[in-house]
Design a protein around this motif. Structure first.
Motif, mmCIF file in Angstrom:
data_model
loop_
_atom_site.group_PDB
_atom_site.id
_atom_site.type_symbol
_atom_site.label_atom_id
_atom_site.label_comp_id
_atom_site.label_asym_id
_atom_site.label_seq_id
_atom_site.Cartn_x
_atom_site.Cartn_y
_atom_site.Cartn_z
ATOM 1 N N TYR A 67 -120.575 -29.913 -51.098
ATOM 2 C CA TYR A 67 -121.830 -30.167 -51.160
ATOM 3 C C TYR A 67 -122.508 -30.487 -49.716
ATOM 4 N N LEU A 68 -121.930 -30.580 -48.736
ATOM 5 C CA LEU A 68 -122.564 -30.747 -47.559
ATOM 6 C C LEU A 68 -122.131 -30.013 -46.326
ATOM 7 N N LEU B 216 -121.725 -36.015 -41.186
ATOM 8 C CA LEU B 216 -122.146 -35.815 -42.700
ATOM 9 C C LEU B 216 -123.400 -36.651 -42.895
ATOM 10 N N LEU B 217 -123.333 -37.743 -42.349
ATOM 11 C CA LEU B 217 -124.304 -38.984 -42.996
ATOM 12 C C LEU B 217 -125.476 -38.361 -42.653
ATOM 13 N N LEU B 246 -123.552 -34.007 -59.828
ATOM 14 C CA LEU B 246 -122.695 -33.678 -58.902
ATOM 15 C C LEU B 246 -123.412 -33.625 -57.647
ATOM 16 N N ALA B 247 -124.684 -33.213 -57.414
ATOM 17 C CA ALA B 247 -125.235 -33.079 -56.109
ATOM 18 C C ALA B 247 -125.554 -34.438 -55.775
ATOM 19 N N GLY B 250 -122.153 -35.761 -54.058
ATOM 20 C CA GLY B 250 -121.978 -35.333 -52.922
ATOM 21 C C GLY B 250 -122.867 -35.900 -52.001
ATOM 22 N N PHE B 251 -124.019 -36.006 -51.993
ATOM 23 C CA PHE B 251 -125.076 -36.482 -51.050
ATOM 24 C C PHE B 251 -124.924 -37.932 -50.725
ATOM 25 N N LEU B 253 -122.016 -39.438 -50.847
ATOM 26 C CA LEU B 253 -120.482 -39.979 -50.562
ATOM 27 C C LEU B 253 -120.564 -40.432 -48.980
ATOM 28 N N PRO B 254 -121.161 -39.464 -47.912
ATOM 29 C CA PRO B 254 -120.994 -40.150 -46.821
ATOM 30 C C PRO B 254 -121.349 -41.368 -46.439
#
Lengths: 334, 379
Positions: A67-68, B216-217, B246-247, B250-251, B253-254
């Motif tokens: 996703y990233l 990724l942050l 899901l999106a 993912g976004f 998580l960091p």
């Protein structure tokens, strides 16, 4: 299926699935694959401990990668290709070249630069001012939570709030936007359409983000101010420093690293600013910014190539901060 | 520190006053919207919210004369009142938009064809005519009147239950909750396990992974939109709730991993090593010791993620469909700003409904929010 039921199910499956995955995979590792018993107990324990971290990390790594991390490369790839019929054709830097010829792109760049300078500076300055002012007040905590409150409000909600402030009625009618009411009352001029005055309207949009972000800056800076050793301030007072000297010459230099962190954090937010512009002007009257330009290309003009190129420009602008953050994080780890 | 040199009392007054000004500046915009959401359409469109409490002299929209005519002394007469609700005081009135204040209250105006009209202070009017008014176009009355302050809850019932931009805010509210709640809960557990591994397990590549999380942050999620949408279409979930959950996972998580790792690193080493010596497995250490001790960090991330997903517009626009059953509050609000831009009673009320939940979360859990910000001021 009703979305609410679907939501409850997803939470149950998501959380249950996670627990089950972690529990089962650990169980498998400890009981079946490398049991800490028998002739090879020692070797097994070591092997299990080498694998376990990856079991713990796996779901997160998949999600982050997909996703990233993957989209960064995919976007780069897309920015070098164009749709020809149903297939993608490699066109090199054509998308970038095409973007550079568009006036709207350069307008977005100029505005983004303005945002980058004005918003972090103003938000940090107001945050610092608020932190210093509320520091020793009896009702300081109340004041802080009032200034912090806009953090909870969505960019769109904030846009509605500020649009009411900028509202304009024809001359002669009573103004319902407070800015025009004050303006007409003080100057006697005709009311202005604040959001339609090129160049200055950018500043009126920026005010919204400053209003939201100042509370964030205040919270962080206020903690930093409290962390300053009292002795340095006492010494300065004994040496006859005035309150302004203490603030600018003693306190500010000591919290400089924190100011930089706040500044860069707000900078990242600014680069991604989208909602405010979309909701208030949608890029009209020369207020376009990169994120909204990109959205226009992707989802209104359906030009994936140029849209991706614009996204890559945003990535490029973020990269220095990314490198700097990673550098600092590594320094802390050591 | 309070009473030593360098703290002049004059300055402390200046501090008090500047703080009051600053707080007012920050609160008034929201307060204005809040007040507006309780005012009637008329009141909002004719006076600023800061005058909501005062009796206002203002021009009202014109009202056309109507009523049943009676015959009196050879004249046709229509009696009636402009303000059936009462409480309004007319100071001047007129029959044309050019001269809306031509006559004083109580005066009688001679109109064309022998028609006379008088409007009294309380809004009652009398129209007399030598001929029947049945075929006549009756005049409109413009009044300048002072009306008492009026507050109403109608805006809220209108906005929540009736479809405005194709959909009621009530429905959008439910949609937003449907997006935000799973998107808040799911990342927490995934992140917690990963954070524990990054904080307390020794393995090659750990430093690199931490650096990757930090990197990724700041990756703008703009980059992720198009490739991920294609990916979702490719695996067959397309646009919808599953995709956005899901999106958001993912976004989010960091930040989650970063916050939780920073917190877990600070937990006392002794506890974990004692547990290891006592023969606890890593899984037991995590679930029995780390997770309960990390509650404050988990709470701060949950608040961040909830506010972020509730307030998000971009991800919702891209990953959700446009149907009524999927449009979220922010998207609805943007639509309203386009289609009902001048109807402030609707806009103000809808905006307030949309920011209500974040405000409640904010004020009740501010403690955790501040702690989280201080632990990981990156996002």
């Amino acid at each position: 299926m009703n979305p609410a039921i679907q939501a409850v199910l997803t939470v149950a499956i998501g959380v249950g699935g996670c627990v089950l995955y972690f529990w089962l995979s650990n169980l498998f590792l400890d009981k079946v694959l490398y049991p800490p018993r028998g002739p090879n107990a020692g070797r097994n324990i070591n092997r299990a401990n080498m694998i376990r971290p990856w079991l713990f990390l796996l779901p997160a790594m998949i999600a982050l990668g997909l996703y990233l991390a993957y989209p960064v490369f995919a976007t780069f790839w897309l920015s070098l290709h164009k749709d020809v019929g149903a297939t993608k054709q490699f066109v090199g830097l054509d998308n970038y070249r095409q973007m550079m010829t568009e006036g709207k792109f350069w307008e977005s760049m100029r505005n983004n630069m303005l945002w980058l300078i004005v918003v972090p500076a103003m938000a940090t300055a107001f945050g610092l001012l608020a932190a210093q002012l509320t520091d020793r007040l009896k009702w300081g905590n109340f004041a802080k939570s009032m200034i912090f409150m806009p953090m909870a409000i969505s960019f769109v909600g904030a846009s509605v709030i500020w649009k009411l402030i900028y509202d304009s009625r024809p001359a002669g009618q009573e103004q319902i936007g407070i800015l025009n009411a004050v303006y007409v009352w003080m100057t006697g001029n005709d009311p202005q359409q604040w959001l339609q005055i090129p160049f200055w309207n950018n500043l009126f949009l920026m005010v919204v983000l400053v209003w939201i972000q100042a509370g964030f800056a205040m919270v962080i800076l206020s903690a930093a101010l409290r962390g300053i050793p009292e002795e340095t301030i006492e010494a300065a007072i004994l040496d006859g420093a005035g309150p302004f000297q203490i603030f600018f010459k003693i306190k500010v230099p000591q919290i400089m690293p924190t100011i930089v962190v706040v500044w860069t954090t707000i900078t990242i937010t600014v680069l991604k600013v989208f909602d405010i512009v979309l909701a208030m002007t949608n890029g009209q009257w020369e207020t376009q910014v990169l994120a909204n330009y990109m959205y226009d290309k992707f989802f209104r003009a359906f030009d994936v190539g140029v849209g991706s190129a614009a996204a890559m420009i945003i990535m490029l602008l973020v990269t220095p901060i990314l490198v700097w953050n990673v550098h600092n994080a590594r320094k802390e780890m050591r | 520190m309070e009473n030593i040199a360098g703290q002049k009392s004059g300055l402390s007054w200046a501090v008090q006053i500047s703080t009051i000004l600053l707080v007012l500046l920050w609160v008034l915009p929201t307060f204005g919207l809040f007040v507006s959401s309780f005012r009637t359409t008329d009141q909002i469109s004719t006076s600023g919210w800061w005058r909501a409490l005062s009796t206002q002299e203002r021009q009202l929209p014109p009202i056309r004369v109507e009523g049943t005519e009676t015959q009196k002394d050879g004249l046709f007469v229509i009696d009636g009142t402009l303000f059936p609700k009462g409480g309004t005081t007319v100071s001047a009135w007129g029959t044309s938009s050019k001269e809306p204040t031509a006559y004083e209250a109580g005066a009688t105006a001679e109109l064309n064809d022998g028609v006379t009209l008088s409007v009294k202070e309380d809004g009652t009017f009398t129209l007399t005519s030598p001929t029947s008014t049945a075929d006549m176009r009756l005049p409109r009355i413009f009044t300048t009147a002072s009306a008492p302050p009026e507050f109403t809850l109608n805006n809220y019932s209108n906005v929540i239950f009736s479809p405005l931009a194709g959909q009621s805010i009530g429905q959008a509210f439910l949609n937003t909750a449907t997006v935000a709640i799973p998107a808040t809960i799911i990342p927490i557990l995934i992140a917690a396990f990963a954070a524990y591994a990054l904080a307390w397990m020794e393995f090659p590549g750990r430093a690199l992974l931490v650096a990757a999380v930090v990197a990724l942050l700041v990756v703008p999620l703009q980059l992720a939109l198009s490739p991920l949408l294609q990916f979702h279409n490719w695996i067959g979930i397309g646009k919808g709730y599953l995709g956005i959950w899901l999106a958001h996972t993912g976004f989010g998580l960091p930040l989650a991993i970063y916050l939780l790792r920073n917190y877990m690193v600070g937990l006392p080493r002794d506890i974990i090593e004692n547990a290891r010596v006592d023969g606890a497995t890593e899984f037991q250490i995590f679930t029995k010791i780390i997770l309960p001790l990390s509650f404050p960090a988990l709470a701060s991330f949950a608040i961040f993620q909830f506010l972020w997903t509730w307030n998000d517009l971009l991800v919702a626009l891209v990953f959700l469909g446009t149907g009524n059953d999927q449009q979220v509050l922010t998207a609805n609000l943007v639509n309203l700003m386009g289609s009902r831009g001048g109807d402030w009673e609707i806009l103000a009320t809808s905006a307030f409904v949309s920011i209500l939940v974040p405000l409640i979360v904010f004020f009740s859990l501010q403690r955790f929010l501040v702690r989280g910000l201080l632990a990981g001021s990156v996002k």
